[in-house]
Design a protein around this motif. Structure first.
Motif, PDB file in Angstrom:
ATOM      1  N   ALA A 168       0.880  -1.091  -0.043  1.00  0.00           N
ATOM      2  CA  ALA A 168      -0.039  -0.063   0.213  1.00  0.00           C
ATOM      3  C   ALA A 168       0.851   1.212   0.127  1.00  0.00           C
ATOM      4  O   ALA A 168       2.021   1.227   0.414  1.00  0.00           O
ATOM      5  CB  ALA A 168      -0.940   0.035   1.301  1.00  0.00           C
ATOM      6  N   ALA A 169       0.565   2.229  -0.753  1.00  0.00           N
ATOM      7  CA  ALA A 169       1.175   3.557  -0.612  1.00  0.00           C
ATOM      8  C   ALA A 169       0.949   4.405   0.494  1.00  0.00           C
ATOM      9  O   ALA A 169      -0.167   4.792   0.698  1.00  0.00           O
ATOM     10  CB  ALA A 169       0.704   4.330  -1.852  1.00  0.00           C
ATOM     11  N   LEU A 170       1.827   4.859   1.438  1.00  0.00           N
ATOM     12  CA  LEU A 170       1.954   5.532   2.557  1.00  0.00           C
ATOM     13  C   LEU A 170       1.753   6.990   2.161  1.00  0.00           C
ATOM     14  O   LEU A 170       2.268   7.420   1.092  1.00  0.00           O
ATOM     15  CB  LEU A 170       2.944   5.163   3.596  1.00  0.00           C
ATOM     16  N   PRO A 171       1.492   7.848   3.107  1.00  0.00           N
ATOM     17  CA  PRO A 171       1.348   9.321   2.588  1.00  0.00           C
ATOM     18  C   PRO A 171       2.883   9.762   2.462  1.00  0.00           C
ATOM     19  O   PRO A 171       3.681   9.458   3.113  1.00  0.00           O
ATOM     20  CB  PRO A 171       0.740   9.999   3.998  1.00  0.00           C
ATOM     21  N   ASN A 172       3.044  10.298   1.440  1.00  0.00           N
ATOM     22  CA  ASN A 172       4.325  10.991   0.985  1.00  0.00           C
ATOM     23  C   ASN A 172       4.704  12.347   1.898  1.00  0.00           C
ATOM     24  O   ASN A 172       4.028  13.447   1.686  1.00  0.00           O
ATOM     25  CB  ASN A 172       4.643  11.563  -0.408  1.00  0.00           C
ATOM     26  N   VAL A 173       5.637  12.240   2.779  1.00  0.00           N
ATOM     27  CA  VAL A 173       6.118  13.330   3.411  1.00  0.00           C
ATOM     28  C   VAL A 173       7.271  14.220   2.913  1.00  0.00           C
ATOM     29  O   VAL A 173       7.701  15.491   3.706  1.00  0.00           O
ATOM     30  CB  VAL A 173       6.141  13.037   5.100  1.00  0.00           C
ATOM     31  N   ASP A 174       7.891  13.659   1.855  1.00  0.00           N
ATOM     32  CA  ASP A 174       9.020  14.242   1.380  1.00  0.00           C
ATOM     33  C   ASP A 174       8.480  15.549   0.506  1.00  0.00           C
ATOM     34  O   ASP A 174       7.699  15.335  -0.825  1.00  0.00           O
ATOM     35  CB  ASP A 174       9.574  13.315   0.351  1.00  0.00           C
TER      36      ASP A 174
END
Length: 338
Positions: free
Chosen positions: A198-204
């Protein structure tokens, strides 16, 4: 120089070559790692044999470099530095990164950092340091960020294989520190079991790329497909593997080789851009990394580099010169007499 069987010209151009290392396939199909070497034609200094001439500090040494997360090897200057110290320099693009990424694969994905044992064993075999092989050459492992974590865990599991470790801002602890890691780990572990990709939220937010890329405020040209502006998507199973590695480091490792850990003098962890990000680590909390480093081995040196970025060897030239001088000094103490 004449290329041995399997070696091909590399994307970095002469004198870099690459060798594809075939690994066991996984659920996504073909899996490879890619070994890169710096192989210039011998110069005058390489041909000196006079016993009165001082041998380079890393003579009779092989260096294997491993990149970090969402990254690949492109640092030509680093290869030249090690060559000038007398070493043979190699770099490894791990499976599903950079040169090793194949269509349809999940970039950077593994669910256990020990999976990279196969990549490392294949690379070490190719450069003459296979398991059970007594090489006359010393082996230095150099890792950046997640690569530094991976190599630290590998060296702990494989005592006496490496003669020294040089770690460039190794990711040894989660940014929210041990308390945050302890709180997050069960949640990520559950997600890893339910939906590992699953794709986790992108914090970059792309600030690190801004500080490095010549297309923005940095000075380095590289392939943005292999090193994206905001990084690869993060998946629960991969993050779970990293958190497990952090927990193992926090419990203490027993690396038998001397370790040099290099970090920036300061971190800048903000949700908005500031010029301070051009002279500090904006990825990791450097004080935490310095503290975790002393849990790696009985002999650890921590070098704080003023003005350094997360990848110290992508910092401004005066900072890089300082960092290279620190490595050379450390090598004279821990490698030249081994």
């Amino acid at each position: 120089m004449t290329r041995e069987q399997g070696w091909q010209p590399d994307v970095l151009g002469e004198p870099f070559d690459q060798l594809t290392l075939t690994l066991a396939p996984d659920a996504e199909g073909e899996v490879v790692a890619t070994l890169v070497r710096y192989a210039p034609s011998p110069g005058f200094a390489d041909l000196l044999t006079d016993a009165h001439v001082r041998r380079p500090v890393a003579a009779d040494t092989d260096v294997l470099y491993v990149h970090g997360w969402s990254d690949y090897f492109f640092q030509k200057e680093l290869a030249v530095f090690w060559h000038d110290q007398g070493a043979r320099f190699y770099a490894l693009d791990l499976r599903k990164y950079g040169r090793s990424l194949r269509p349809g694969q999940t970039p950077g994905f593994v669910d256990d950092l020990a999976t990279y044992d196969e990549d490392l064993d294949a690379a070490l075999t190719a450069i003459g340091h296979a398991v059970g092989q007594k090489s006359k050459r010393r082996l230095v492992l150099m890792g950046h960020s997640t690569g530094g974590l991976t190599l630290s865990l590998w060296a702990h599991r494989h005592p006496s294989r490496a003669d020294a470790l040089v770690l460039n801002s190794p990711w040894l602890e989660f940014q929210a520190r041990s308390a945050g890691r302890a709180a997050l780990a069960p949640i990520i572990g559950l997600q890893a079991r339910v939906d590992p990709r699953a794709a986790l939220p992108n914090v970059d937010l792309g600030f690190y790329t801004r500080s490095v890329s010549a297309a923005m405020d940095g000075e380095w040209d590289y392939d943005l497909a292999w090193r994206p502006v905001r990084g690869f998507p993060v998946h629960p199973a991969w993050l779970n593997a990293v958190l497990a590695g952090h927990a193992q480091v926090a419990g203490g490792l027993t690396i038998q080789a001397p370790v040099l850990t290099m970090v920036s003098a300061r971190s800048t962890m903000l949700p908005y851009w500031t010029p301070d990000m051009l002279s500090s680590d904006i990825v990791l909390v450097v004080d935490d990394i310095a503290q975790r480093s002393i849990k790696l081995a009985p002999t650890v040196t921590v070098a704080r580099i003023d003005g350094a970025l997360h990848d110290i060897f992508l910092s401004k030239e005066p900072v890089r010169e300082d960092a290279y001088a620190r490595v050379t000094q450390w090598l004279r103490g821990y490698l030249s007499g081994s």
